[in-house]
Design a protein around this motif. Structure first.
Motif, PDB file in Angstrom:
ATOM      1  N   TRP A 160      44.720  23.688  25.042  1.00  0.00           N
ATOM      2  CA  TRP A 160      45.723  24.009  26.061  1.00  0.00           C
ATOM      3  C   TRP A 160      45.710  25.500  26.380  1.00  0.00           C
ATOM      4  CZ3 TRP A 160      51.002  21.146  26.167  1.00  0.00           C
ATOM      5  CH2 TRP A 160      50.796  19.762  26.021  1.00  0.00           C
ATOM      6  N   THR A 161      46.052  25.828  27.616  1.00  0.00           N
ATOM      7  CA  THR A 161      46.225  27.211  28.047  1.00  0.00           C
ATOM      8  C   THR A 161      47.645  27.387  28.554  1.00  0.00           C
ATOM      9  OG1 THR A 161      43.910  27.395  28.708  1.00  0.00           O
ATOM     10  CG2 THR A 161      45.438  29.014  29.628  1.00  0.00           C
ATOM     11  N   LEU A 162      48.291  28.445  28.091  1.00  0.00           N
ATOM     12  CA  LEU A 162      49.664  28.724  28.493  1.00  0.00           C
ATOM     13  C   LEU A 162      49.663  29.825  29.548  1.00  0.00           C
ATOM     14  CD1 LEU A 162      52.631  27.912  27.699  1.00  0.00           C
ATOM     15  CD2 LEU A 162      52.665  30.004  26.333  1.00  0.00           C
ATOM     16  N   LEU A 163      50.360  29.581  30.642  1.00  0.00           N
ATOM     17  CA  LEU A 163      50.479  30.560  31.716  1.00  0.00           C
ATOM     18  C   LEU A 163      51.951  30.874  31.924  1.00  0.00           C
ATOM     19  CD1 LEU A 163      49.415  32.219  34.116  1.00  0.00           C
ATOM     20  CD2 LEU A 163      49.540  30.127  35.500  1.00  0.00           C
ATOM     21  N   SER A 164      52.335  32.126  31.647  1.00  0.00           N
ATOM     22  CA  SER A 164      53.714  32.556  31.867  1.00  0.00           C
ATOM     23  C   SER A 164      53.825  33.089  33.289  1.00  0.00           C
ATOM     24  CB  SER A 164      54.116  33.644  30.859  1.00  0.00           C
ATOM     25  OG  SER A 164      54.120  33.121  29.547  1.00  0.00           O
ATOM     26  N   SER A 165      54.674  32.459  34.073  1.00  0.00           N
ATOM     27  CA  SER A 165      54.771  32.806  35.489  1.00  0.00           C
ATOM     28  C   SER A 165      56.131  32.375  36.018  1.00  0.00           C
ATOM     29  CB  SER A 165      53.644  32.120  36.266  1.00  0.00           C
ATOM     30  OG  SER A 165      53.752  32.362  37.651  1.00  0.00           O
ATOM     31  N   ARG A 166      56.589  33.091  37.030  1.00  0.00           N
ATOM     32  CA  ARG A 166      57.881  32.774  37.637  1.00  0.00           C
ATOM     33  C   ARG A 166      57.728  32.720  39.164  1.00  0.00           C
ATOM     34  NH1 ARG A 166      63.253  34.471  35.887  1.00  0.00           N
ATOM     35  NH2 ARG A 166      62.257  35.838  34.376  1.00  0.00           N
ATOM     36  N   GLY A 167      58.279  31.673  39.776  1.00  0.00           N
ATOM     37  CA  GLY A 167      58.218  31.536  41.228  1.00  0.00           C
ATOM     38  C   GLY A 167      59.157  32.519  41.907  1.00  0.00           C
ATOM     39  N   PRO A 168      59.163  32.524  43.232  1.00  0.00           N
ATOM     40  CA  PRO A 168      58.547  31.529  44.107  1.00  0.00           C
ATOM     41  C   PRO A 168      57.042  31.703  44.221  1.00  0.00           C
ATOM     42  CG  PRO A 168      59.632  33.228  45.409  1.00  0.00           C
ATOM     43  CD  PRO A 168      59.977  33.513  43.986  1.00  0.00           C
ATOM     44  N   TYR A 169      56.374  30.602  44.583  1.00  0.00           N
ATOM     45  CA  TYR A 169      54.917  30.601  44.675  1.00  0.00           C
ATOM     46  C   TYR A 169      54.473  30.434  46.129  1.00  0.00           C
ATOM     47  CZ  TYR A 169      55.342  29.858  39.664  1.00  0.00           C
ATOM     48  OH  TYR A 169      55.665  29.994  38.342  1.00  0.00           O
ATOM     49  N   GLU A 170      53.231  30.849  46.393  1.00  0.00           N
ATOM     50  CA  GLU A 170      52.653  30.710  47.726  1.00  0.00           C
ATOM     51  C   GLU A 170      51.516  29.701  47.686  1.00  0.00           C
ATOM     52  OE1 GLU A 170      51.507  34.558  49.066  1.00  0.00           O
ATOM     53  OE2 GLU A 170      53.571  35.294  49.248  1.00  0.00           O
ATOM     54  N   LEU A 171      51.285  29.076  48.822  1.00  0.00           N
ATOM     55  CA  LEU A 171      50.310  27.996  48.901  1.00  0.00           C
ATOM     56  C   LEU A 171      48.917  28.442  48.477  1.00  0.00           C
ATOM     57  CD1 LEU A 171      49.536  25.130  49.656  1.00  0.00           C
ATOM     58  CD2 LEU A 171      49.392  25.857  52.047  1.00  0.00           C
ATOM     59  N   GLU A 172      48.445  29.569  48.977  1.00  0.00           N
ATOM     60  CA  GLU A 172      47.092  30.002  48.649  1.00  0.00           C
ATOM     61  C   GLU A 172      46.942  30.261  47.152  1.00  0.00           C
ATOM     62  OE1 GLU A 172      43.323  30.502  48.587  1.00  0.00           O
ATOM     63  OE2 GLU A 172      44.404  29.830  50.392  1.00  0.00           O
ATOM     64  N   GLY A 173      47.967  30.834  46.542  1.00  0.00           N
ATOM     65  CA  GLY A 173      47.910  31.077  45.110  1.00  0.00           C
ATOM     66  C   GLY A 173      47.853  29.786  44.306  1.00  0.00           C
ATOM     67  N   GLU A 174      48.581  28.762  44.761  1.00  0.00           N
ATOM     68  CA  GLU A 174      48.569  27.485  44.064  1.00  0.00           C
ATOM     69  C   GLU A 174      47.214  26.792  44.231  1.00  0.00           C
ATOM     70  OE1 GLU A 174      50.867  28.065  42.171  1.00  0.00           O
ATOM     71  OE2 GLU A 174      52.335  26.440  42.464  1.00  0.00           O
ATOM     72  N   ARG A 175      46.640  26.900  45.424  1.00  0.00           N
ATOM     73  CA  ARG A 175      45.299  26.346  45.628  1.00  0.00           C
ATOM     74  C   ARG A 175      44.291  26.995  44.670  1.00  0.00           C
ATOM     75  NH1 ARG A 175      45.587  27.697  51.273  1.00  0.00           N
ATOM     76  NH2 ARG A 175      46.374  25.998  52.571  1.00  0.00           N
ATOM     77  N   SER A 176      44.353  28.322  44.617  1.00  0.00           N
ATOM     78  CA  SER A 176      43.414  29.065  43.775  1.00  0.00           C
ATOM     79  C   SER A 176      43.579  28.687  42.307  1.00  0.00           C
ATOM     80  CB  SER A 176      43.633  30.565  43.969  1.00  0.00           C
ATOM     81  OG  SER A 176      42.791  31.325  43.122  1.00  0.00           O
ATOM     82  N   LEU A 177      44.821  28.560  41.865  1.00  0.00           N
ATOM     83  CA  LEU A 177      45.082  28.207  40.473  1.00  0.00           C
ATOM     84  C   LEU A 177      44.497  26.838  40.142  1.00  0.00           C
ATOM     85  CD1 LEU A 177      46.595  28.830  37.790  1.00  0.00           C
ATOM     86  CD2 LEU A 177      48.541  27.585  38.761  1.00  0.00           C
ATOM     87  N   MET A 178      44.734  25.873  40.993  1.00  0.00           N
ATOM     88  CA  MET A 178      44.261  24.518  40.720  1.00  0.00           C
ATOM     89  C   MET A 178      42.742  24.432  40.781  1.00  0.00           C
ATOM     90  SD  MET A 178      47.143  22.144  42.615  1.00  0.00           S
ATOM     91  CE  MET A 178      48.896  22.447  42.290  1.00  0.00           C
ATOM     92  N   ARG A 179      42.148  25.151  41.711  1.00  0.00           N
ATOM     93  CA  ARG A 179      40.689  25.144  41.799  1.00  0.00           C
ATOM     94  C   ARG A 179      40.046  25.774  40.571  1.00  0.00           C
ATOM     95  NH1 ARG A 179      40.760  27.013  48.081  1.00  0.00           N
ATOM     96  NH2 ARG A 179      40.567  24.943  49.064  1.00  0.00           N
ATOM     97  N   SER A 180      40.585  26.913  40.135  1.00  0.00           N
ATOM     98  CA  SER A 180      40.000  27.613  38.990  1.00  0.00           C
ATOM     99  C   SER A 180      40.138  26.811  37.700  1.00  0.00           C
ATOM    100  CB  SER A 180      40.647  28.995  38.831  1.00  0.00           C
ATOM    101  OG  SER A 180      42.036  28.871  38.535  1.00  0.00           O
ATOM    102  N   HIS A 181      41.206  26.044  37.608  1.00  0.00           N
ATOM    103  CA  HIS A 181      41.427  25.235  36.404  1.00  0.00           C
ATOM    104  C   HIS A 181      40.738  23.883  36.503  1.00  0.00           C
ATOM    105  CE1 HIS A 181      44.121  22.360  34.055  1.00  0.00           C
ATOM    106  NE2 HIS A 181      43.569  23.109  33.131  1.00  0.00           N
TER     107      HIS A 181
END
Length: 239
Positions: A160-181
């Motif tokens: 598992w990988t833990l990512l500490s993050s707080r929103g709000p989030y943007e669409l491009e950032g979410e796309r990038s996160l899902m693609r990289s993972h």
């Protein structure tokens, strides 16, 4: 007025009420290390259960419960304490997301874990740190990315990988996160609102399976609103 908060809706309501001259105290549970604070007086920490909240209500005429849709414990305590003291109570809860035919709805986090294990090997968990332990038995061997605000008090599996993050989030950032993972399944709660909606958009665009934990039913017998205007109108009727 006592405003049980911790949500974006509660912060917005506090700002409006302070502008209107309402004496409002916002109460935060204290579960987030660096919470976003509303305007006006703020108290942080629990009340000590129903009895403690009942004692605290001596100083208040009204209560608005604007806690997170999944904060069942606090909402239940508010109902019991307000009933015992005769204090008017309103539930202010943002609406859930409009369901999509492709989403997989489940009743609780245990069901979510079991289903996610059948849908992919690279899950993205956005369910909050307090629920992560319920996913370990079914996803211990999966390449999990768990996104949380604060670090959980839990030893996570090595994969598992833990990512500490707080929103709000943007669409491009979410796309990038899902693609990289390489995300193939997203697990979330039906929290509603706009802060985290971009992850739903990104998942749909990328063909990622989406598992949604249904929100619990609200407290029975308590008036409920889902907009700032209606919450303010309820208050004004009782001033």
């Amino acid at each position: 007025m006592l405003l049980l908060g911790g949500t974006a809706e509660a912060r917005a309501l506090a700002e409006v009420l302070v502008d209107r001259g309402v004496e409002v105290t916002s109460s935060l549970a204290g579960r987030v290390a660096r919470p976003r604070l509303p305007v006006g007086p703020v108290r942080i920490g629990g009340f000590g259960g129903i009895d403690g909240l009942r004692v605290a209500l001596v100083d208040f005429d009204l209560v608005i419960d604007a806690t997170h849709p999944f904060a069942q414990g606090m909402s239940a305590n508010a109902v019991a304490a307000c009933e015992a003291t005769g204090t008017p109570l309103l539930r202010f809860e943002r609406a859930g997301w409009e369901p999509r035919a492709t989403w997989h709805y489940v009743e609780d986090h245990d069901d979510a874990a079991r289903l996610a294990a059948t849908l992919g090997q690279h899950p993205l968990l956005t369910v909050g740190r307090q629920e992560l332990a319920r996913f370990v038995p079914d996803l211990a061997g999966s390449d999990v990315l768990a996104r949380v605000v604060d670090t959980p008090d839990l030893t996570l599996p090595g994969s598992w990988t833990l990512l500490s993050s707080r929103g709000p989030y943007e669409l491009e950032g979410e796309r990038s996160l899902m693609r990289s993972h390489g995300t193939d399944v997203l697990v979330t709660k039906d929290s509603g609102g706009t802060f985290t909606w971009p992850k739903m958009e990104a998942a749909e665009e990328l063909g990622v399976s989406i598992v949604v934990v249904r929100r619990p039913d609200g407290p029975e017998g308590v008036p409920s609103v889902d907009s700032l205007d209606r919450a303010v109108a309820w208050l004004e009727e009782r001033r």
